[in-house]
Write an enzyme that holds these catalytic residues in place. Structure first.
Site, PDB file in Angstrom:
ATOM      1  N   ASP A 117       0.809  -1.228   0.000  1.00 31.71           N
ATOM      2  CA  ASP A 117       0.000   0.000   0.000  1.00 31.71           C
ATOM      3  C   ASP A 117       0.836   1.270   0.000  1.00 31.71           C
ATOM      4  O   ASP A 117       0.411   2.312   0.503  1.00 31.71           O
ATOM      5  CB  ASP A 117      -0.953   0.030   1.218  1.00 31.71           C
ATOM      6  CG  ASP A 117      -1.915  -1.140   1.224  1.00 31.71           C
ATOM      7  OD1 ASP A 117      -2.297  -1.580   0.124  1.00 31.71           O
ATOM      8  OD2 ASP A 117      -2.276  -1.602   2.312  1.00 31.71           O
TER       9      ASP A 117
ATOM     10  N   LYS B  90       2.031   2.284  -4.940  1.00 31.74           N
ATOM     11  CA  LYS B  90       2.657   1.727  -6.157  1.00 31.74           C
ATOM     12  C   LYS B  90       1.837   2.039  -7.401  1.00 31.74           C
ATOM     13  O   LYS B  90       2.382   2.360  -8.451  1.00 31.74           O
ATOM     14  CB  LYS B  90       2.784   0.191  -6.038  1.00 31.74           C
ATOM     15  CG  LYS B  90       3.649  -0.279  -4.895  1.00 31.74           C
ATOM     16  CD  LYS B  90       3.626  -1.783  -4.772  1.00 31.74           C
ATOM     17  CE  LYS B  90       2.307  -2.347  -4.332  1.00 31.74           C
ATOM     18  NZ  LYS B  90       1.912  -2.050  -2.956  1.00 31.74           N
TER      19      LYS B  90
ATOM     20  N   GLY C  78      -4.742  -4.225  -3.623  1.00 30.99           N
ATOM     21  CA  GLY C  78      -5.725  -3.168  -3.817  1.00 30.99           C
ATOM     22  C   GLY C  78      -4.958  -1.944  -4.290  1.00 30.99           C
ATOM     23  O   GLY C  78      -4.234  -1.343  -3.512  1.00 30.99           O
ATOM     24  N   HIS C  79      -5.039  -1.640  -5.564  1.00 30.82           N
ATOM     25  CA  HIS C  79      -4.223  -0.584  -6.172  1.00 30.82           C
ATOM     26  C   HIS C  79      -5.114   0.565  -6.609  1.00 30.82           C
ATOM     27  O   HIS C  79      -5.991   0.385  -7.455  1.00 30.82           O
ATOM     28  CB  HIS C  79      -3.445  -1.150  -7.373  1.00 30.82           C
ATOM     29  CG  HIS C  79      -2.391  -2.146  -6.972  1.00 30.82           C
ATOM     30  ND1 HIS C  79      -1.626  -2.823  -7.882  1.00 30.82           N
ATOM     31  CD2 HIS C  79      -1.975  -2.550  -5.751  1.00 30.82           C
ATOM     32  CE1 HIS C  79      -0.777  -3.609  -7.229  1.00 30.82           C
ATOM     33  NE2 HIS C  79      -0.983  -3.472  -5.938  1.00 30.82           N
TER      34      HIS C  79
ATOM     35  N   GLN D  23       1.815  -5.931  -3.229  1.00 33.67           N
ATOM     36  CA  GLN D  23       2.332  -6.092  -1.854  1.00 33.67           C
ATOM     37  C   GLN D  23       3.648  -5.308  -1.684  1.00 33.67           C
ATOM     38  O   GLN D  23       3.817  -4.295  -2.319  1.00 33.67           O
ATOM     39  CB  GLN D  23       2.494  -7.574  -1.484  1.00 33.67           C
ATOM     40  CG  GLN D  23       1.168  -8.315  -1.316  1.00 33.67           C
ATOM     41  CD  GLN D  23       0.501  -8.720  -2.620  1.00 33.67           C
ATOM     42  OE1 GLN D  23       1.119  -9.326  -3.464  1.00 33.67           O
ATOM     43  NE2 GLN D  23      -0.752  -8.388  -2.784  1.00 33.67           N
TER      44      GLN D  23
HETATM   45  P1  GDP Z   1      -0.769   0.483  -3.552  1.00 33.88           P
HETATM   46  O1  GDP Z   1      -1.418  -0.801  -3.112  1.00 33.88           O
HETATM   47  O2  GDP Z   1       0.688   0.509  -3.233  1.00 33.88           O
HETATM   48  O3  GDP Z   1      -1.029   0.829  -4.986  1.00 33.88           O
HETATM   49  O4  GDP Z   1      -1.423   1.628  -2.660  1.00 33.88           O
HETATM   50  P2  GDP Z   1      -2.990   1.777  -2.270  1.00 33.88           P
HETATM   51  O5  GDP Z   1      -3.754   2.196  -3.465  1.00 33.88           O
HETATM   52  O6  GDP Z   1      -3.467   0.568  -1.542  1.00 33.88           O
HETATM   53  O7  GDP Z   1      -2.909   2.909  -1.160  1.00 33.88           O
HETATM   54  C1  GDP Z   1      -2.428   4.175  -1.424  1.00 33.88           C
HETATM   55  C2  GDP Z   1      -3.544   5.201  -1.150  1.00 33.88           C
HETATM   56  O8  GDP Z   1      -2.988   6.485  -1.020  1.00 33.88           O
HETATM   57  C3  GDP Z   1      -4.549   5.322  -2.269  1.00 33.88           C
HETATM   58  O9  GDP Z   1      -5.801   5.653  -1.736  1.00 33.88           O
HETATM   59  C4  GDP Z   1      -4.014   6.476  -3.115  1.00 33.88           C
HETATM   60  O10 GDP Z   1      -5.021   7.153  -3.854  1.00 33.88           O
HETATM   61  C5  GDP Z   1      -3.455   7.348  -2.045  1.00 33.88           C
HETATM   62  N1  GDP Z   1      -2.297   8.151  -2.418  1.00 33.88           N
HETATM   63  C6  GDP Z   1      -1.262   7.821  -3.247  1.00 33.88           C
HETATM   64  N2  GDP Z   1      -0.325   8.794  -3.237  1.00 33.88           N
HETATM   65  C7  GDP Z   1      -0.778   9.745  -2.397  1.00 33.88           C
HETATM   66  C8  GDP Z   1      -0.230  10.985  -1.917  1.00 33.88           C
HETATM   67  O11 GDP Z   1       0.866  11.387  -2.281  1.00 33.88           O
HETATM   68  N3  GDP Z   1      -0.976  11.673  -1.003  1.00 33.88           N
HETATM   69  C9  GDP Z   1      -2.182  11.239  -0.548  1.00 33.88           C
HETATM   70  N4  GDP Z   1      -2.835  11.988   0.329  1.00 33.88           N
HETATM   71  N5  GDP Z   1      -2.719  10.081  -0.978  1.00 33.88           N
HETATM   72  C10 GDP Z   1      -2.021   9.342  -1.868  1.00 33.88           C
HETATM   73  P1  IMO Z   2      -1.073  -4.098  -2.216  1.00 30.98           P
HETATM   74  O1  IMO Z   2      -0.664  -4.660  -3.550  1.00 30.98           O
HETATM   75  C1  IMO Z   2      -0.971  -4.491   2.099  1.00 30.98           C
HETATM   76  C2  IMO Z   2      -1.030  -8.591   3.687  1.00 30.98           C
HETATM   77  C3  IMO Z   2      -2.237  -9.061   4.451  1.00 30.98           C
HETATM   78  C4  IMO Z   2      -1.580 -10.032   5.422  1.00 30.98           C
HETATM   79  C5  IMO Z   2      -0.495 -10.675   4.568  1.00 30.98           C
HETATM   80  C6  IMO Z   2      -0.890 -12.014   3.981  1.00 30.98           C
HETATM   81  O2  IMO Z   2      -2.329  -3.312  -2.259  1.00 30.98           O
HETATM   82  O3  IMO Z   2       0.068  -3.369  -1.592  1.00 30.98           O
HETATM   83  P2  IMO Z   2      -2.493 -12.691   1.975  1.00 30.98           P
HETATM   84  O4  IMO Z   2      -3.966 -12.481   1.770  1.00 30.98           O
HETATM   85  O5  IMO Z   2      -1.638 -12.127   0.900  1.00 30.98           O
HETATM   86  O6  IMO Z   2      -2.158 -14.135   2.254  1.00 30.98           O
HETATM   87  O7  IMO Z   2      -2.146 -11.909   3.345  1.00 30.98           O
HETATM   88  O8  IMO Z   2      -0.222  -9.767   3.534  1.00 30.98           O
HETATM   89  N1  IMO Z   2      -1.317  -8.066   2.327  1.00 30.98           N
HETATM   90  C7  IMO Z   2      -1.248  -6.777   1.999  1.00 30.98           C
HETATM   91  N2  IMO Z   2      -0.996  -5.684   2.761  1.00 30.98           N
HETATM   92  N3  IMO Z   2      -1.168  -4.379   0.776  1.00 30.98           N
HETATM   93  C8  IMO Z   2      -1.390  -5.457  -0.002  1.00 30.98           C
HETATM   94  O9  IMO Z   2      -1.430  -5.393  -1.340  1.00 30.98           O
HETATM   95  C9  IMO Z   2      -1.480  -6.721   0.610  1.00 30.98           C
HETATM   96  N4  IMO Z   2      -1.720  -7.985   0.167  1.00 30.98           N
HETATM   97  C10 IMO Z   2      -1.597  -8.794   1.217  1.00 30.98           C
HETATM   98  O10 IMO Z   2      -2.878  -7.988   5.126  1.00 30.98           O
HETATM   99  O11 IMO Z   2      -0.932  -9.313   6.449  1.00 30.98           O
HETATM  100 MG    MG Z   3      -2.915  -1.427  -1.798  1.00 35.41          MG
END
Ligand code: GDP
Ligand code: IMO
Ligand code: MG
Length: 443
Positions: free
Chosen positions: A13, A16, A40-41, A223
């Site tokens: 999270d 990426k 979850g991207h 991840q």
């Molecule tokens: P990922 O799994 O690495 O792609 O990240 P996620 O999408 O799960 O979580 C990142 C969250 O932060 C998302 O809701 C993005 O829209 C948000 N986000 C990304 N970059 C920024 C930033 O620079 N500032 C803020 N406030 N939110 C951001």
């Molecule tokens: P993105 O791509 C954050 C965590 C779960 C748990 C561990 C194992 O959005 O960064 P799993 O279901 O993969 O067997 O769970 O990994 N986990 C993540 N944490 N971002 C993710 O994906 C994750 N995918 C799995 O919370 O701790």
């Molecule tokens: Mg994510």
């Protein structure tokens, strides 16, 4: 461009998808190399928010080839739901490809993931319950079902007739759950296979051809490094290889074809699920980061654990992934803090030893307590900053401190979720190739 890996450099999270989306503009192919619907991207673009689980973020752009690589595990129901929802929003699936070698998450994987977690008690991992661990376990045991098997009714039947009775022993006798019916699964999953058939191909061959044609390939990690099966905080990890090396095994591209590795880190740290987290804040600071940063899991809706930036984890991620540069995200979330802490090293609370690099990650890791350096906050909004020079002095100092501690240049700083909330400090793709023994390059 070049062939570039975007890798999560903390616990997932990190943002990426936002970085992938920025770089995808100049890519020909965007490929996911591991993980499944646990990801979850989020991408915010053109006034819309997209949340991807299986499909590469590059699908937002028309004409990019988007690949679900052989290192992924794919739940066909999730895939169909996701692509249908995206098509309703006007995105195209014409250039979407799935590797015939990717493994399929079956109903028994979902049931076993949930049942195992529930049975672990205080040893639970906190999985997303998307069947990830059990699907990869069957892959390693050589009894998994691959995408190509879904398309051949006879092969699928033979595999299920062998597998389902074995899974039922586990479900019924260990977990006290109702058995599954092999024929029902065969009928349902063969049908799902027919719907997905048009996407299934030999993606490794396609990528090899693209490499030969000097196309630009972007590898989208899911991840993060500390969730890597081999290099993360085992057993609190996912079951795949998110670290940069996974981009090769998970797509069939040789390491010599990769030009650049970009690590994505938040300006602080978050973690979802169980497992050690030395800089975790369980006080009002953690609460404030969670609220301002909207730190809630994209896939499961769980609140993310929040903590200060950890340079030990950062250095480890630089090393394990061979990072060339960093993208630091969510700097704006720290805009309202008078003071910020950065963990520069750990102290073992039992032996008193100190560590600037990661101690071998094992049972001892939970004994690590963070040693902090305090930096001044900037107490000014950063979201509208477009250049490094626009950032408040203390924000620049914070970034410089991180770059120096990790001995790596910061190429991109994200100051908000939108595409244009981005400060590009140096070209993330064509910057100088990092030599690991070179002295510090500050921003
Ligand atoms: P990922 O799994 O690495 O792609 O990240 P996620 O999408 O799960 O979580 C990142 C969250 O932060 C998302 O809701 C993005 O829209 C948000 N986000 C990304 N970059 C920024 C930033 O620079 N500032 C803020 N406030 N939110 C951001
Ligand atoms: P993105 O791509 C954050 C965590 C779960 C748990 C561990 C194992 O959005 O960064 P799993 O279901 O993969 O067997 O769970 O990994 N986990 C993540 N944490 N971002 C993710 O994906 C994750 N995918 C799995 O919370 O701790
Ligand atoms: Mg994510």
């Amino acid at each position: 461009m070049a062939n570039v890996i975007v890798v999560g450099a903390q616990f997932g999270d990190e943002g990426k998808a936002k970085v992938t989306d920025l770089l995808a503009r100049n890519a020909d192919i965007v490929v996911r190399y591991q993980g499944g619907a646990n990801a979850g991207h989020t991408v915010v673009a053109n006034g819309e928010t997209y949340k991807f689980h299986l499909i590469p973020s590059g699908i937002i752009y028309t004409g990019k080839i988007c690949i679900l690589g052989p290192g992924m595990v794919i739940d066909p129901k999730s895939f169909i739901a996701e692509i249908e929802a995206l098509k309703e929003r006007g995105l195209e699936d014409a250039n979407l490809k799935i590797s015939s070698a990717a493994h399929v998450t079956m109903p028994y994987h979902l049931a076993i993931d949930a049942a195992e977690e529930d049975s672990r008690g205080d040893q639970k991992i906190g999985t997303t319950k998307r069947g990830i661990g059990p699907t990869y376990a069957d892959k390693c045991a050589r009894s998994g079902i691959r995408m190509e098997d879904l398309l051949d009714r006879e092969v699928l039947k033979a595999k299920l007739d062998w597998m389902v009775p074995r899974k039922n022993v586990l479900l019924e006798r260990i977990y006290n759950l109702p058995p599954l019916n092999a024929e029902e699964i065969l009928n349902e999953y063969y049908e799902l296979g027919q719907k997905i058939k048009k996407y299934v191909t030999d993606t490794a061959a396609l990528i090899f051809e693209a490499v030969g044609d000097r196309k630009n390939i972007l590898f989208e990690g899911a991840q993060g490094t500390l969730l890597d099966l081999d290099h993360g905080t085992y057993p609190y990890v996912t079951s795949s290889s998110p670290a940069a090396g996974g981009a090769c095994t998970g797509t069939g591209v040789g390491p010599t074809s990769v030009d650049r590795v970009i690590g994505v880190m938040k300006a602080y740290v978050t973690r979802v699920g169980e497992g050690p987290f030395p800089t975790e804040l369980t006080d009002s600071f953690g609460q404030k980061i969670r609220e301002v940063g909207a730190e809630v899991g994209t896939t499961t809706g769980r609140p993310r654990r929040c903590g200060w930036f950890d340079a030990v984890i950062g250095r480890y991620a630089v090393r394990i992934n061979g990072l060339d540069c960093l993208a630091i995200t969510k700097l704006d979330v720290l805009d309202g803090f008078e003071e910020l802490q950065v963990c520069t090293h750990y102290r073992d609370r039992v032996t008193g030893e100190t560590f600037t690099d990661m101690p071998t990650i094992g049972s001892r890791y939970k004994q690590m307590e963070p040693v902090y350096t305090t930096l001044k906050g900037w107490l000014k909004p950063t979201t509208d900053c477009k250049k490094f020079a626009d950032l408040p002095e203390q924000a620049k100092a914070y970034l410089n401190f991180i770059a120096k501690e990790l001995d790596i240049p910061i190429a991109i700083v994200s100051v908000g979720p939108n595409r244009d909330n981005t400060v590009v400090i140096e070209d993330p793709i064509h910057g100088p190739k990092r030599v690991l023994s070179k002295p510090t390059t500050a921003v």
